[in-house]
Design an enzyme around this catalytic site. Structure first.
Site, PDB file in Angstrom:
ATOM      1  N   ILE A   9       4.958  -1.161   2.815  1.00  0.00           N
ATOM      2  CA  ILE A   9       4.630   0.252   2.618  1.00  0.00           C
ATOM      3  C   ILE A   9       5.393   0.727   1.389  1.00  0.00           C
ATOM      4  CG2 ILE A   9       4.631   2.571   3.590  1.00  0.00           C
ATOM      5  CD1 ILE A   9       2.878   0.588   5.156  1.00  0.00           C
ATOM      6  N   LYS A  10       4.650   1.258   0.413  1.00  0.00           N
ATOM      7  CA  LYS A  10       5.300   1.747  -0.805  1.00  0.00           C
ATOM      8  C   LYS A  10       5.712   3.203  -0.619  1.00  0.00           C
ATOM      9  CE  LYS A  10       3.973   0.342  -5.080  1.00  0.00           C
ATOM     10  NZ  LYS A  10       3.024   0.056  -6.191  1.00  0.00           N
ATOM     11  N   ILE A  11       6.991   3.461  -0.866  1.00  0.00           N
ATOM     12  CA  ILE A  11       7.545   4.813  -0.776  1.00  0.00           C
ATOM     13  C   ILE A  11       8.256   5.112  -2.088  1.00  0.00           C
ATOM     14  CG2 ILE A  11       9.203   6.304   0.431  1.00  0.00           C
ATOM     15  CD1 ILE A  11       8.725   4.656   2.951  1.00  0.00           C
ATOM     16  N   ILE A  68       0.861  -1.188   0.000  1.00  0.00           N
ATOM     17  CA  ILE A  68       0.000   0.000   0.000  1.00  0.00           C
ATOM     18  C   ILE A  68       0.891   1.230   0.000  1.00  0.00           C
ATOM     19  CG2 ILE A  68      -0.232   0.080   2.538  1.00  0.00           C
ATOM     20  CD1 ILE A  68      -3.146   1.086   2.034  1.00  0.00           C
TER      21      ILE A  68
END
Length: 375
Positions: free
Chosen positions: A144-146, A113
């Site tokens: 966690i998409k960064i 996400i």
């Protein structure tokens, strides 16, 4: 009960060391059992999402109407509503993929996400939201998409240092990929200093493929020379293969990683993203069959998964031994006049803006639904 006979082409891809992930998620897909079917028959062992995927999911059909109406009655604002609904889908997908997570000892079975794309150039707010999303979803198989923007790099390090698993997205150049690897190693080093279990912190580096061809082909056609036109359709694969060489240098021979590996650290696998072919002149399995190597992930839209299942020819490792020929492609691009620095700057800017546009559309459409319930 779904039959668990895997498609032979996708099984061969998995056996060659490529984890097959689905680049899509929606409540319809979850409720219909489609995701479970893809796990059982198409070797799918992970899911990636992004703002565009959620915007399309919300816009198609009525699967979210009841939950949005309930949130409206409780007085939830649009940001809370979107975050609640999307994290519910991701949490559900994490549950569906729990067996794959356990079987792979945490490498696969992952669901990604993304942080709000409007924060792509704000390090501190990216860190804060990453921590918040990790807390809200509360599943160990979350990513966690960064984004790999300049502001994103220190955020990646800080979030990994907290023991949070990260999918680094929007990587277009090999140079930025090297910086992402550095950010990963720095985060793992900090996690080690804090006494964290390094084996539990996982990361992938999402390297975009088809968008590179789309942008460079456009420039080659504008240049128009015979030499320029002959290079069309080569940059995306060559770029990804050079990224894999950078991965090998850092993780298979790099002393910095060897020190961390002794403490349980995992490699940061390259993930091939943007693998749906956009040019109809190219084979629809191009960005799968030409990017096969151990310790990689390929996240695909369902149409690409189906294409590989139907007619993808898996020939084993198609990356090893290609470094010189891939570098030659880039030397030739420079020689015919392609400004690669500008190409990658444009791709990063457009990548962020596309996600911001999708996120804003999602907020607008959800606000309209909230308003209609309130009337």
């Amino acid at each position: 009960m779904t039959s668990k006979i895997q498609n032979p082409n996708l099984a061969a891809l998995s056996a060659a060391g490529v984890s097959v992930w689905l680049d899509d998620l929606s409540r319809d897909r979850l409720q219909s059992g489609n995701l479970q079917k893809l796990i059982d028959t198409k070797s799918v062992v992970g899911v990636t999402t992004n703002p565009s995927i959620f915007q399309k999911a919300f816009a198609n059909g009525h699967a979210y109407d009841a939950q949005i109406a309930e949130l409206a009655k409780r007085g939830a604002n649009v940001d809370v509503t979107v975050r609640t609904v999307t994290t519910d889908d991701v949490r559900h997908a994490c549950d569906v993929l729990a067996c794959e997570w356990e079987a792979s000892h945490g490498k696969d079975g992952r669901v990604s996400i993304e942080v709000d794309p409007r924060l792509a150039h704000d390090t501190d707010k990216t860190i804060a939201q990453a921590v918040e999303l990790w807390r809200i979803v509360d599943h160990p198989n979350l990513f966690i998409k960064i984004p790999a923007t300049k502001a994103g790099l220190p955020a990646i390090t800080a979030v990994l240092a907290e023991g949070i698993s990260v999918n680094v997205t929007l990587i277009f150049s090999v140079q930025r990929h090297r910086e992402v690897i550095d950010a990963y190693l720095a985060g793992i080093e900090k996690a080690a200093e804090a006494g964290r279990d390094l084996s539990k912190i996982v990361s992938v580096a999402s390297f975009f493929v088809s968008r590179v061809d789309t942008e460079i082909d456009k420039r080659l056609e504008k240049l128009g020379s015979e030499q320029a036109l002959a290079l069309r359709g080569q940059a995306g694969v060559a770029n990804a293969r050079l990224a894999y060489a950078a991965y090998q240098k850092a993780f298979e021979g790099g002393q910095r990683y060897q020190t961390l590996m002794a403490r349980g650290a995992q490699v940061q696998r390259p993930l091939w993203a943007s693998t749906g072919v956009k040019n109809p002149d190219y084979a629809d399995t191009l960005y799968v069959t030409e990017l096969v190597a151990p310790n990689t992930v390929n996240t695909m839209p369902e149409t690409t998964i189906d294409a590989v299942a139907d007619h993808g020819v898996i020939r084993g490792d198609t990356i090893s031994g290609t470094t010189l020929s891939s570098q030659k492609v880039f030397d030739s691009l420079v020689a015919v006049g392609v400004d690669l620095i500008d190409v990658f700057a444009v791709l990063e800017h457009e990548g962020v803006q596309k996600f911001v546009k999708s996120w804003n559309e999602l907020l607008k459409e959800t606000q309209e639904q909230l308003d209609s319930v309130a009337k």
